[in-house]
Design an enzyme around this catalytic site. Structure first.
Site, PDB file in Angstrom:
ATOM      1  N   ASP A 120      32.553  15.607 -58.701  1.00 26.67           N
ATOM      2  CA  ASP A 120      32.645  14.254 -58.146  1.00 26.67           C
ATOM      3  C   ASP A 120      33.426  13.401 -59.139  1.00 26.67           C
ATOM      4  O   ASP A 120      32.978  13.180 -60.268  1.00 26.67           O
ATOM      5  CB  ASP A 120      31.223  13.694 -57.954  1.00 26.67           C
ATOM      6  N   ASP A 222      35.576   9.864 -55.351  1.00 27.85           N
ATOM      7  CA  ASP A 222      34.695   8.752 -55.012  1.00 27.85           C
ATOM      8  C   ASP A 222      35.521   7.527 -54.623  1.00 27.85           C
ATOM      9  O   ASP A 222      36.505   7.182 -55.287  1.00 27.85           O
ATOM     10  CB  ASP A 222      33.836   8.427 -56.247  1.00 27.85           C
ATOM     11  N   GLU A 280      36.143  10.555 -50.351  1.00 29.68           N
ATOM     12  CA  GLU A 280      35.256   9.561 -49.744  1.00 29.68           C
ATOM     13  C   GLU A 280      36.135   8.392 -49.334  1.00 29.68           C
ATOM     14  O   GLU A 280      36.351   7.455 -50.078  1.00 29.68           O
ATOM     15  CB  GLU A 280      34.179   9.099 -50.723  1.00 29.68           C
ATOM     16  N   HIS A 342      24.232  11.092 -49.846  1.00 28.40           N
ATOM     17  CA  HIS A 342      23.356  10.332 -50.755  1.00 28.40           C
ATOM     18  C   HIS A 342      23.470   8.826 -50.531  1.00 28.40           C
ATOM     19  O   HIS A 342      22.729   8.068 -51.147  1.00 28.40           O
ATOM     20  CB  HIS A 342      23.683  10.702 -52.208  1.00 28.40           C
ATOM     21  N   ASP A 343      24.410   8.392 -49.686  1.00 32.81           N
ATOM     22  CA  ASP A 343      24.539   6.966 -49.349  1.00 32.81           C
ATOM     23  C   ASP A 343      24.040   6.641 -47.941  1.00 32.81           C
ATOM     24  O   ASP A 343      23.956   5.470 -47.580  1.00 32.81           O
ATOM     25  CB  ASP A 343      26.014   6.531 -49.419  1.00 32.81           C
TER      26      ASP A 343
HETATM   27  O1  TEU Z   1      30.312   5.041 -52.515  1.00 32.60           O
HETATM   28  C1  TEU Z   1      31.297   4.117 -52.136  1.00 32.60           C
HETATM   29  C2  TEU Z   1      30.912   3.329 -50.946  1.00 32.60           C
HETATM   30  O2  TEU Z   1      31.755   2.714 -50.338  1.00 32.60           O
HETATM   31  C3  TEU Z   1      29.468   3.343 -50.621  1.00 32.60           C
HETATM   32  O3  TEU Z   1      28.961   2.572 -51.626  1.00 32.60           O
HETATM   33  C4  TEU Z   1      29.025   2.817 -49.310  1.00 32.60           C
HETATM   34  O4  TEU Z   1      29.822   1.782 -48.845  1.00 32.60           O
HETATM   35  C5  TEU Z   1      27.633   2.286 -49.485  1.00 32.60           C
HETATM   36  O5  TEU Z   1      26.858   3.257 -50.157  1.00 32.60           O
HETATM   37  C6  TEU Z   1      26.957   1.995 -48.185  1.00 32.60           C
HETATM   38  O6  TEU Z   1      25.596   1.831 -48.459  1.00 32.60           O
HETATM   39  C7  TEU Z   1      30.473   5.751 -53.684  1.00 32.60           C
HETATM   40  C8  TEU Z   1      29.268   6.619 -53.940  1.00 32.60           C
HETATM   41  O7  TEU Z   1      29.122   7.547 -52.902  1.00 32.60           O
HETATM   42  C9  TEU Z   1      28.048   5.761 -54.086  1.00 32.60           C
HETATM   43  O8  TEU Z   1      26.891   6.513 -54.279  1.00 32.60           O
HETATM   44  C10 TEU Z   1      28.280   4.863 -55.265  1.00 32.60           C
HETATM   45  O9  TEU Z   1      27.193   3.984 -55.387  1.00 32.60           O
HETATM   46  C11 TEU Z   1      29.565   4.073 -55.115  1.00 32.60           C
HETATM   47  O10 TEU Z   1      30.677   4.907 -54.799  1.00 32.60           O
HETATM   48  C12 TEU Z   1      29.930   3.422 -56.406  1.00 32.60           C
HETATM   49  O11 TEU Z   1      30.353   4.405 -57.308  1.00 32.60           O
END
Ligand code: TEU
Ligand code: CA
Length: 571
Positions: A120, A222, A280, A342-343
């Protein structure tokens, strides 16, 4: 492809090569990639936190499930303001998760099983504790000042623009040392890196090479939409309303991103084997998504389709449009379907009706795994893990291993390996509690139960790999004659194939298939069905509520790309 295979084998690089059975197509164009939230997968040393050695221990399970690659969430040293997504050193492993030697061993053992490992890569921002940022903030004249985005405020106490952070509040924080503001689209602890700076770019390219040299078969990139912001730093006319913060036009999807992605792709492609960039890359439209693959197919190999991934309601016509669009508007590139991460909420919870969630879990598995393209599975999805209910999560203590609660914790609970109290995740105190559902929804029980969600995933993945129509076949859109049912076919070069029928309603539905590009084919055998079903004898048939029916067909007189294809099988 053969030559690259030979080079990779000769160098005994990691298993990033394409197996021979899919000649002409790199492995990643029809792969299953399994996301591991490292903190929660398998603890190997009893500290209650998952780690790299824990993943190594579970490779046999992943091999049985049939995944082609695993994507590990960040394992860099990090102050854990955002659990690893705030990186304080890009070329090391935090002791919490292991050592570089543990990483090397994981890659080596995974390689033996034909499983690739993706790192990642947090491109958009570092931790405020990264030495680069410490230098950058020290003075306006520091050589790394331009590695981050610093601006003067507008007036006393006012940020340079009205931009908002995705995580809430202003996207700017004032630093007392120099009385300038730094930009952060996420937390204040995550200052955005400045990709316009040649020094920063070169340093990040070094990071990419470091992990490729250590056997990474590629990266999950990311937050790729946010690498650049409006270069004129104009105010957003509509900061609160308008599109969601994550696709704000001044902060996301800027044209300058493409060059960064092209450079990364070129570095990765220059390494032996078929290494890959998984992105992503949330976009507002399918056209924007198409552009992330690169105008010349030279940017992200696999941008995740958030137009699909953000759907959370079973609606056959919406899914049909999304999948048909991905087929027709992505210039033939592999779509990347997923639901959970995970989001995100876990799909067992977001799609379940509270009564037939297990049946619906099999249906949503077919939605990601049966179309053409690459599918992502989030750890535990394959055993029907759910979002932890509030009643269980609310009492979960904070502590050294869990310094703060996060909205997304409900989808990050420990992997449920067994029915035991700690679910086989740890011998210590898990950093987040194990869900009560582990007593039934666990890998040990489900791998022995032919009706389980796990076995459904295992069978679906095997079908994708072993059945030619699924492995390398086309996607053929069909009409189901019923707005509750989504139907399509996967077709091999000789006109044989598989019919996939997905009932998105809880009631039995009537199907009346049409839209074949030639004469309707003759149905043969049921390949998979949930609940159990027999092969329909005609184009009109009934399908059970939330039912999945996948049947083989042959003897089709089929027109492909304007040519009449006669089937090879006897009528
Ligand atoms: O996520 C980017 C992102 O756009 C997400 O944050 C999403 O919009 C949000 O989680 C909706 O709830 C990445 C990673 O996947 C995330 O875990 C990180 O927190 C974020 O980047 C910051 O690095
Ligand atoms: Ca551990």
């Amino acid at each position: 492809m053969r030559r690259r295979f030979a080079i990779a084998a000769a160098l005994s690089a990691a298993a990033c090569f394409t197996p021979v059975f899919a000649a002409g197509k790199p492995w990643w164009s029809h792969a299953v990639i399994y996301e591991i939230y490292l903190r929660s997968y398998q603890d190997s040393n009893g500290d209650g936190v998952g780690d790299l050695n824990g993943v190594t221990r579970r490779l046999d399970y992943l091999k049985r499930l049939g995944v082609d690659a695993i994507w590990l969430t960040p394992f860099y040293p990090s102050p854990n303001a955002d659990f690893g997504y705030d990186v304080s050193n890009y070329t090391d492993v935090t002791p919490e998760y292991g050592t570089i030697a543990d990483w090397d061993r994981l890659v080596h053992e995974a390689d033996k099983k034909g499983i690739r490992v993706l790192v990642d890569l947090v491109l958009n921002h570092s931790s405020e504790q990264h030495p680069w940022f410490k230098e950058s903030r020290a003075s306006t004249g520091n050589p790394k000042r331009d590695w981050y985005i610093w601006r003067d405020g507008r007036a006393a106490g006012e940020p340079p623009t009205n931009w908002l952070s995705i995580f809430g509040g202003p996207a700017w924080t004032r630093d007392v040392r120099t009385n300038q503001w730094y930009y952060h689209i996420f937390m204040p602890q995550q200052p955005d890196l400045n990709w316009a700076s040649p020094g920063l770019r070169a340093a990040m390219h070094g990071v990419v090479r470091f992990w490729l040299d250590h056997g990474a078969c590629g990266f999950r990139l990311d937050a790729t939409p946010y690498l650049f912001e409006d270069l004129a730093f104009r105010d957003d006319p509509d900061p609160k309303a308008g599109p969601p913060a994550w696709i704000k036009p001044y902060n996301a999807g800027r044209a300058e991103n493409h060059e960064v992605l092209r450079d990364l792709r070129a570095i990765v492609d220059a390494y032996p084997g078929d290494r890959v960039l998984l992105g992503e890359s949330a976009t507002a439209t399918i056209e924007d998504l198409a552009s992330v693959y690169g105008a010349h197919h030279d940017e992200i190999n696999l941008p995740m389709d958030f137009l699909f991934g953000n759907l959370n309601k079973l609606d056959a016509s919406v899914f049909k449009r999304q999948v048909d669009d991905a087929e027709q508007k992505l210039a033939g590139e592999p779509p990347v379907f997923f639901f959970s991460s995970h989001d995100h909420s876990r799909q067992w919870s977001s799609f379940g009706d509270g009564v037939r969630n297990d049946q619906i879990a099999k249906l949503t598995a077919a939605l990601t795994l049966a179309p053409r393209g690459t599918a992502l599975i989030y750890y535990g999805e394959e055993i029907g893990m759910r979002d932890m209910p509030d009643a269980e999560l609310n009492g979960a203590p904070l502590g050294r291993n869990r310094p703060r609660a996060d909205d997304r914790d409900k989808a990050r609970t420990p992997m449920q390996w067994t029915a035991e109290a700690r679910a086989g995740f740890t011998t210590g105190t898990p950093w987040l509690p194990v869900q009560s559902s582990a007593s039934i929804y666990n890998a040990a029980r489900e791998s022995a139960d032919p009706d389980s969600i796990f076995r459904w995933y295992e069978d679906m993945i095997r079908l994708r790999r072993e059945n030619t129509s699924f492995a390398i076949g086309d996607y053929t859109p069909l009409e189901a004659g019923n707005s509750k049912v989504f139907a399509f076919a996967r077709t091999a070069a000789d006109g044989s194939g598989a019919l996939v029928v997905l009932n998105m309603s809880g009631l039995e539905e009537q199907v009346s298939l049409s839209g074949w590009p030639g004469a309707a084919p003759v149905v043969r055998n049921v390949l998979m069905a949930s609940p159990a079903a027999i092969a329909p004898k005609a184009q009109d048939f009934r399908i059970a509520g939330f039912g999945v029916l996948i049947v083989s067909f042959d003897c089709a007189i089929f027109h492909r790309r304007g040519l009449r294809v006669s089937s090879v099988c006897a009528r």
